[in-house]
Enzyme design. Sequence first.
Site, PDB file in Angstrom:
ATOM      1  N   HIS A 146      94.192  78.906  -7.953  1.00  0.00           N
ATOM      2  CA  HIS A 146      93.820  80.458  -7.261  1.00  0.00           C
ATOM      3  C   HIS A 146      95.435  80.501  -6.790  1.00  0.00           C
ATOM      4  CE1 HIS A 146      89.848  80.451  -7.287  1.00  0.00           C
ATOM      5  NE2 HIS A 146      89.501  78.832  -6.992  1.00  0.00           N
TER       6      HIS A 146
HETATM    7  N1  V1S Z   1      82.319  78.153  -1.426  1.00  0.00           N
HETATM    8  C1  V1S Z   1      83.231  77.497  -0.769  1.00  0.00           C
HETATM    9  C2  V1S Z   1      83.863  77.246   0.155  1.00  0.00           C
HETATM   10  N2  V1S Z   1      83.027  76.236   0.900  1.00  0.00           N
HETATM   11  C3  V1S Z   1      84.678  76.025   2.309  1.00  0.00           C
HETATM   12  C4  V1S Z   1      84.958  75.254   2.937  1.00  0.00           C
HETATM   13  C5  V1S Z   1      83.582  74.423   3.551  1.00  0.00           C
HETATM   14  C6  V1S Z   1      84.203  73.793   4.467  1.00  0.00           C
HETATM   15  C7  V1S Z   1      85.426  73.710   4.979  1.00  0.00           C
HETATM   16  F1  V1S Z   1      86.357  72.466   6.262  1.00  0.00           F
HETATM   17  C8  V1S Z   1      87.036  74.674   4.667  1.00  0.00           C
HETATM   18  C9  V1S Z   1      86.403  75.354   3.828  1.00  0.00           C
HETATM   19  N3  V1S Z   1      85.589  77.285   1.418  1.00  0.00           N
HETATM   20  C10 V1S Z   1      84.782  77.720   0.813  1.00  0.00           C
HETATM   21  C11 V1S Z   1      85.825  79.110  -0.697  1.00  0.00           C
HETATM   22  C12 V1S Z   1      86.554  78.429  -1.352  1.00  0.00           C
HETATM   23  C13 V1S Z   1      86.830  77.616  -2.297  1.00  0.00           C
HETATM   24  C14 V1S Z   1      88.116  77.403  -3.268  1.00  0.00           C
HETATM   25  C15 V1S Z   1      87.901  76.680  -4.389  1.00  0.00           C
HETATM   26  C16 V1S Z   1      88.851  75.625  -5.271  1.00  0.00           C
HETATM   27  C17 V1S Z   1      88.893  76.046  -6.689  1.00  0.00           C
HETATM   28  O1  V1S Z   1      87.928  74.953  -6.838  1.00  0.00           O
HETATM   29  O2  V1S Z   1      88.872  76.836  -7.323  1.00  0.00           O
HETATM   30  C18 V1S Z   1      90.134  74.866  -7.264  1.00  0.00           C
HETATM   31  C19 V1S Z   1      90.875  73.984  -6.592  1.00  0.00           C
HETATM   32  N4  V1S Z   1      85.702  79.657   0.657  1.00  0.00           N
HETATM   33  C20 V1S Z   1      85.544  80.566   0.890  1.00  0.00           C
HETATM   34  O3  V1S Z   1      84.413  81.119   0.375  1.00  0.00           O
HETATM   35  C21 V1S Z   1      86.156  81.792   2.324  1.00  0.00           C
HETATM   36  C22 V1S Z   1      85.626  82.291   3.516  1.00  0.00           C
HETATM   37  C23 V1S Z   1      85.620  82.855   2.338  1.00  0.00           C
HETATM   38  C24 V1S Z   1      84.293  81.215   3.530  1.00  0.00           C
HETATM   39  C25 V1S Z   1      84.477  79.701   4.105  1.00  0.00           C
HETATM   40  N5  V1S Z   1      84.985  79.877   5.457  1.00  0.00           N
HETATM   41  C26 V1S Z   1      85.390  78.479   5.448  1.00  0.00           C
HETATM   42  C27 V1S Z   1      86.229  80.441   4.962  1.00  0.00           C
HETATM   43  C28 V1S Z   1      86.322  82.182   4.251  1.00  0.00           C
HETATM   44 ZN    ZN Z   2      86.229  75.389  -8.192  1.00  0.00          ZN
END
Ligand code: V1S
Ligand code: ZN
Length: 393
Positions: A146
């Site tokens: 990403h």
């Molecule tokens: N789905 C999901 C998710 N969960 C979290 C998260 C949960 C707890 C925490 F302490 C910190 C973060 N973030 C997300 C996602 C990002 C997913 C990334 C995937 C990465 C990969 O596997 O593809 C490659 C290594 N973030 C979001 O959904 C963003 C938000 C929109 C919602 C969640 N909050 C915590 C941030 C903003």
């Molecule tokens: Zn992923």
Amino acid sequence: EFGITRPKGYTVSYHANPEMEKHHFGQTHPMKPWRLTLTKSLVSAYGMPFAMDNYNTRAATYEELNSFHASDYLDYLASAPAEDMPRDIDNPDKEVRFNLGGSDCPLFHGLYDYCSMSAGGSLDAARKICNKQSDIAIAWGGGLHHAKRSEASGFCYINDIVVAVLQLLRCFPRVLYIDIDVHHGDGVEEAFFSTDRVMTVSFHKYAPEIFFPGTGGLDDNGPKSEHNPGAHHAINVPLNDGITDEQYEHLFQTIIGKINEVFRPSAIALQCGADSLAGDRLGRFNLQVQGHAACVEFCKRLNIPMIMFGGGGYTPRNVARAWAFETSIAIDAHKKIDPIIPQHTPWRERFIHDTLFPTLEQILGEPRANRNTQKRLQEIVQHVHEQLRFVTH
Ligand code: V1S
Ligand code: ZN
Ligand code: CA
């Protein structure tokens, strides 16, 4: 396990650094670098290191990271204080601009070391492929798809894949990037939007607004301008919850088989994100290790130099199972290894079930409903075939 020998006629290298695995994103954060330790422990318990060249990876240099990332972003990443340190007065502004310090991409201790080691492993893997010292190079610490040129995103700060593919492009005319992480490989796709030397293909759960990162629709095939050689070179396979091994394998083989004929890649970069497995903390699919690994085996059988990257994967025992079994495929030992996890495996109890291949019932209890109809999957194949008509060289 002493039956595991070097594969005949080709070389596999394994790139890892135990220092990387010691970093922590924070208590509640899903990304656990420790999953790499669990993976290595399983790989070693099976005796697989005997069949590979094993490298302790170095950190990538600033100049190497600079081949993709902007200097101001790297400078900030290298100097950003950890979250619990006193903040610099002008920094809130930069944190927002670079998307650093939120819950997805926290500023933790040793962040720059962690990022540069991840990229160092992927870059070492690319160099081994370039100079023909390896035919398959494994970098489970990479796959952070990403990250953008000047922005962190979704637990990714440095796009090690882009840095490694840029290295491959110095030695190979065309690189095929394949992404089986449950999330869309947006950073890699965007980085190569304007070249016809890289084709990117991502399979992912797609539900804009509700599922991260929200991009990667079927019709998103790269900017379609007359002057853009990269048009039609981004392929997206948007999927719904609950896809099964059988459906996924069929889709993967049909699409990748066709792309291989048309695009004729000279090297493959395969992101093996393990969050597409059933039971993943963030994932939505019903894939088992067998189905996930079948994709790796299919790529291997194409007999094209290949890097295998890690990526997502938030239930460490399942990540370790998949990446250890996929390592065995790389060295052609998968038919020989005992599905029962060796008795002497460190942290063996963490696997809960003592097999590499737990059943869906063991993993999930109740399987997740499958929302992928055959009709929709057929439409996806049809659309991809249409895109590929534009691809010539
Ligand atoms: N789905 C999901 C998710 N969960 C979290 C998260 C949960 C707890 C925490 F302490 C910190 C973060 N973030 C997300 C996602 C990002 C997913 C990334 C995937 C990465 C990969 O596997 O593809 C490659 C290594 N973030 C979001 O959904 C963003 C938000 C929109 C919602 C969640 N909050 C915590 C941030 C903003
Ligand atoms: Zn992923
Ligand atoms: Ca993907």
